[in-house]
Motif scaffolding. Structure first.
Motif, PDB file in Angstrom:
ATOM      1  N   PRO A  12       0.832  -1.208   0.000  1.00  7.04           N
ATOM      2  CA  PRO A  12       0.000   0.000   0.000  1.00  7.04           C
ATOM      3  C   PRO A  12       0.866   1.258   0.000  1.00  7.04           C
ATOM      4  CG  PRO A  12       0.111  -0.905   2.203  1.00  7.04           C
ATOM      5  CD  PRO A  12       0.824  -1.886   1.304  1.00  7.04           C
ATOM      6  N   LEU A  13       0.267   2.354  -0.448  1.00  2.30           N
ATOM      7  CA  LEU A  13       0.953   3.650  -0.452  1.00  2.30           C
ATOM      8  C   LEU A  13       0.208   4.677   0.383  1.00  2.30           C
ATOM      9  CD1 LEU A  13       1.863   3.917  -4.265  1.00  2.30           C
ATOM     10  CD2 LEU A  13       3.257   2.995  -2.410  1.00  2.30           C
ATOM     11  N   THR A  14      -0.799   4.244   1.116  1.00  6.17           N
ATOM     12  CA  THR A  14      -1.658   5.160   1.856  1.00  6.17           C
ATOM     13  C   THR A  14      -1.168   5.380   3.285  1.00  6.17           C
ATOM     14  OG1 THR A  14      -3.054   3.224   2.268  1.00  6.17           O
ATOM     15  CG2 THR A  14      -3.755   4.742   0.548  1.00  6.17           C
ATOM     16  N   PRO A  15      -1.532   6.540   3.881  1.00 10.31           N
ATOM     17  CA  PRO A  15      -1.123   6.833   5.258  1.00 10.31           C
ATOM     18  C   PRO A  15      -1.586   5.742   6.222  1.00 10.31           C
ATOM     19  CG  PRO A  15      -2.070   8.771   4.231  1.00 10.31           C
ATOM     20  CD  PRO A  15      -2.315   7.633   3.283  1.00 10.31           C
ATOM     21  N   GLY A  16      -0.789   5.504   7.236  1.00  9.22           N
ATOM     22  CA  GLY A  16      -1.098   4.465   8.202  1.00  9.22           C
ATOM     23  C   GLY A  16      -0.479   3.144   7.845  1.00  9.22           C
ATOM     24  N   GLU A  17      -0.360   2.893   6.534  1.00  4.32           N
ATOM     25  CA  GLU A  17       0.254   1.658   6.058  1.00  4.32           C
ATOM     26  C   GLU A  17       1.633   1.925   5.449  1.00  4.32           C
ATOM     27  OE1 GLU A  17      -1.042  -1.281   6.495  1.00  4.32           O
ATOM     28  OE2 GLU A  17      -2.933  -0.563   7.339  1.00  4.32           O
TER      29      GLU A  17
END
Length: 299
Positions: free
Chosen positions: A235-240
């Motif tokens: 993933p490239l999303t915040p949190g991950e």
């Protein structure tokens, strides 16, 4: 009974006709490239950002041979195995006999010169967002590449996925040309969006798909199973994904992670492409990634 059968047959013919009409290819407007002059130097940047050579060079090609777009690489999926075609300027085995409009319709609409749908293994759903000027520049650069006389190989796709007309129905469901991330973006994020969502087609690997192979844009860039069945795409999303913007830009330049691990797999080709782009483009991609919403859900 005879009358009923006749009615059913007529209804079947009508439904088939409607389906044929609905799944017809939708080419670009005739004036899309009108008045545009292509610039090969600018087109080289588009070619690099779009990763054209990464998929279309011959298997095992290295160095300058990667600009010989002979095709032949295999891309496995749950729908079959797709083989990259020869897209060199060779007039017999490549696309040398195509017009610029033919090329534009293939890249931005997924339609071959004969009017058949192309499989979305070719990421025209992303390239559809390409600026017409960039398309004209890319075409100009493609003319400068060496010819290859290697015949394209047929895809290894079984029934019912080998019915090309059915791809028109798939396009009705998934072929949107709007940006995934909308709203107020600054100029750097806007450039990053263009690179991520259009030219570099990052969502094709980093976004999960549904049972029909369409991207789940509600989970944009949240990671996905590797299409070849081996491992996952992160993933490239915040949190991950907690890299800084500087980490992301440096990785796209050098291939090194913040933990000093090195890039591998097909991502190595992506990094090789991005390393050739201006630093501003790598920074723009980093800015876009850092602006993604939590969980990939778009408003």
């Amino acid at each position: 009974m005879r009358k009923l059968l006749g009615t059913v047959a007529l209804a079947g013919v009508v439904l088939a006709g409607v389906g044929w009409w609905l799944t017809a290819p939708e080419p670009l407007p005739d004036d899309t490239l009108s008045g545009l002059e292509g610039d090969a130097a600018r087109g080289e940047t588009v070619f690099t950002a779009a990763g054209c050579a990464s998929c279309h060079h011959a298997p095992e090609a290295e160095g300058d041979d990667k600009r010989v777009l002979a095709g032949g690489q295999r891309f496995a999926s749950e729908f079959g195995t797709f083989l990259a075609p020869n897209i060199s300027p060779d007039p017999e085995h490549g696309i040398g006999a195509w017009s610029r409009d033919d090329f534009a319709n293939a890249v931005m609409r997924g339609i071959d010169p004969g009017g058949a749908h192309l499989y979305p293994a070719f990421p025209y759903t992303a390239y559809a967002r390409m600026e017409p000027q960039d398309l004209a520049d890319l075409w100009a650069f493609m003319q400068t590449l060496p010819e290859a006389d290697t015949p394209s190989q047929p895809h290894e796709v079984g029934f019912p996925f080998n019915i090309r007309r059915a791809v028109g129905g798939w396009k009705m469901l998934y072929f949107g040309r709007d940006w995934v991330m909308s709203g107020d973006l600054d100029p750097q994020e806007t450039r990053g969006r263009y690179l991520v969502e259009a030219l570099a087609h990052c969502g094709e690997c980093h976004t999960p798909r549904d049972a029909l192979g369409g991207l789940d844009t509600s989970a944009w860039l949240t990671g996905a199973p590797n299409p070849n069945g081996s491992g996952t795409i992160p993933p490239l999303t915040p949190g991950e994904f907690d890299w800084s913007a500087g980490d992301i830009a440096y990785y796209l330049e050098s291939g090194f992670t913040p933990d000093y691990d090195s890039v591998g797999g097909h991502m190595a080709e992506v990094v090789d492409n991005f390393s050739k782009l201006p630093a501003e483009d790598r920074e723009a991609v980093a800015a876009y990634v850092k602006s993604l919403p939590e969980g990939g859900a778009m408003e």
